[in-house]
Design an enzyme around this catalytic site. Structure first.
Site, short mmCIF file in Angstrom:
data_model
loop_
_atom_site.label_atom_id
_atom_site.label_comp_id
_atom_site.label_asym_id
_atom_site.label_seq_id
_atom_site.Cartn_x
_atom_site.Cartn_y
_atom_site.Cartn_z
N LEU A 18 0.85 -1.20 0.00
CA LEU A 18 0.00 0.00 0.00
C LEU A 18 0.88 1.24 0.00
CD1 LEU A 18 -2.31 -1.15 2.93
CD2 LEU A 18 -2.86 -1.22 0.48
N ASP A 60 3.72 -5.75 2.40
CA ASP A 60 4.10 -4.72 3.39
C ASP A 60 4.64 -5.33 4.69
OD1 ASP A 60 3.62 -2.14 2.28
OD2 ASP A 60 1.46 -2.39 2.54
N GLU A 65 6.72 -3.22 12.51
CA GLU A 65 6.24 -2.43 13.64
C GLU A 65 4.71 -2.45 13.74
OE1 GLU A 65 7.47 1.73 15.26
OE2 GLU A 65 6.22 2.07 13.51
N ASP A 66 4.02 -2.62 12.62
CA ASP A 66 2.56 -2.48 12.65
C ASP A 66 1.79 -3.67 13.21
OD1 ASP A 66 2.59 0.16 11.70
OD2 ASP A 66 2.98 -0.57 9.67
N ARG A 85 -3.28 -6.12 5.09
CA ARG A 85 -2.18 -6.44 6.00
C ARG A 85 -2.59 -7.42 7.09
NH1 ARG A 85 1.83 -1.82 7.52
NH2 ARG A 85 2.93 -3.75 8.00
N ARG A 130 -6.14 3.59 10.69
CA ARG A 130 -5.71 2.20 10.92
C ARG A 130 -6.04 1.69 12.33
NH1 ARG A 130 -1.66 0.71 7.16
NH2 ARG A 130 -2.23 1.72 5.20
N HIS A 160 0.20 7.35 10.31
CA HIS A 160 0.20 6.85 11.70
C HIS A 160 0.61 7.96 12.65
CE1 HIS A 160 1.08 2.68 9.88
NE2 HIS A 160 -0.07 2.55 10.53
N CYS A 247 9.19 1.98 11.37
CA CYS A 247 8.32 0.90 10.86
C CYS A 247 9.02 -0.42 10.63
CB CYS A 247 7.71 1.27 9.51
SG CYS A 247 7.26 2.96 9.33
#
Ligand code: CIR
Length: 252
Positions: A18, A60, A65-66, A85, A130, A160, A247
């Site tokens: 993305l 991705d 980190e996400d 994701r 998100r 973010h 990230c």
């Protein structure tokens, strides 16, 4: 102080991830080199770095980190906010279970780790496209149960929370103008990032050193005044995919 970091290699199809950035098409050899340099810097700062293999079904996924959050006491397996994701978190759970008790964010909650800013034992949880209020609520209950404190912050602009604000050690934040006057940040000394250099707000503290992206001279001058070791990293290809320095690792 951090002793460990988890990272993941970008896959050959990373450019199908993305992105909203219109900075041209990214190069695979270049992102691999930039990723390798990043891992080297973390190792140079004394961290034991795990490099996980790419996940071809999730381009991705190297933005590790996400899909998870790791604190001094617990690892939280997130439910990522972007449907594409969701699933990245599965293989991280097995890795993180070696280090921390695991907790999870459940439907209909969504949380991206990029929205979670850790300042010692306190956590700012960004509400963004998100991370929804339900996810932030679940995360808050988990964090409090493990003895942490937390509060939410409306993200407004940027992908973010950590696209716009990061911790620089002690009681200092690097922050864009948009969030500089946020009441929850009142107690901090702030290093202000001008609009034209907004990307450098994604600067990463690692054990007293500051890792920042190359090419932001105004902010660099301000950072130099802090007297901390500065490490400049080229992350042009990561930026093309809306990512940055924070990230690409989970640090704990
Ligand atoms: C995404 O849109 O999810 C990725 N292309 C970029 C994620 C960047 N992650 C972060 O800021 N923590």
């Amino acid at each position: 102080m951090f002793t460990h970091a988890i990272t993941r290699l970008p896959g050959e199809n990373f450019a199908s991830g993305l992105t909203t950035a219109q900075l041209g098409s990214p190069s695979y050899p270049l992102i691999l080199a930039q990723h390798a340099a990043y891992v080297d810097v973390l190792r140079g700062l004394g961290l034991e770095v795990t490099v996980l293999p790419a996940l071809p079904e999730h381009p991705d996924a190297y933005f590790v980190e996400d899909p998870a959050i790791v604190t001094s006491k617990v690892a939280v397996i997130n439910r990522p906010g972007a449907p594409a994701r969701q699933g990245e978190e599965t293989s991280l759970a097995a890795v993180l279970a070696q280090y921390r008790p695991l907790e999870r964010i459940y439907h209909p909650g969504t949380v991206d780790g990029g929205d979670v800013l850790m300042v010692n034992e306190h956590f700012f949880i960004g509400l963004s496209e998100r991370t929804n209020p339900e996810g932030a609520g679940q995360l808050g209950s988990i964090l409090r149960r493990y003895g942490h404190t937390c509060e939410t912050v409306p993200v407004g602009q940027g992908l973010h929370l950590k696209s716009s604000v990061n911790w620089l050690g002690d009681e200092r934040l690097i922050v864009t103008r948009a969030l500089a006057d946020y009441p929850g940040f009142e107690r901090f000394e702030k290093l202000l990032v001008e609009e034209a250099e907004a990307y450098v707000a994604n600067t990463l503290w690692v054990n007293g050193s500051l890792l920042h992206p190359t090419g932001f001279p105004l902010t660099r001058q301000k950072l130099e005044k802090l007297g901390l070791p500065l490490i400049e990293l080229e992350v042009s290809e990561v930026r093309k995919m809306d990512g940055g320095l924070t990230c690409m690792s989970l640090r704990f």
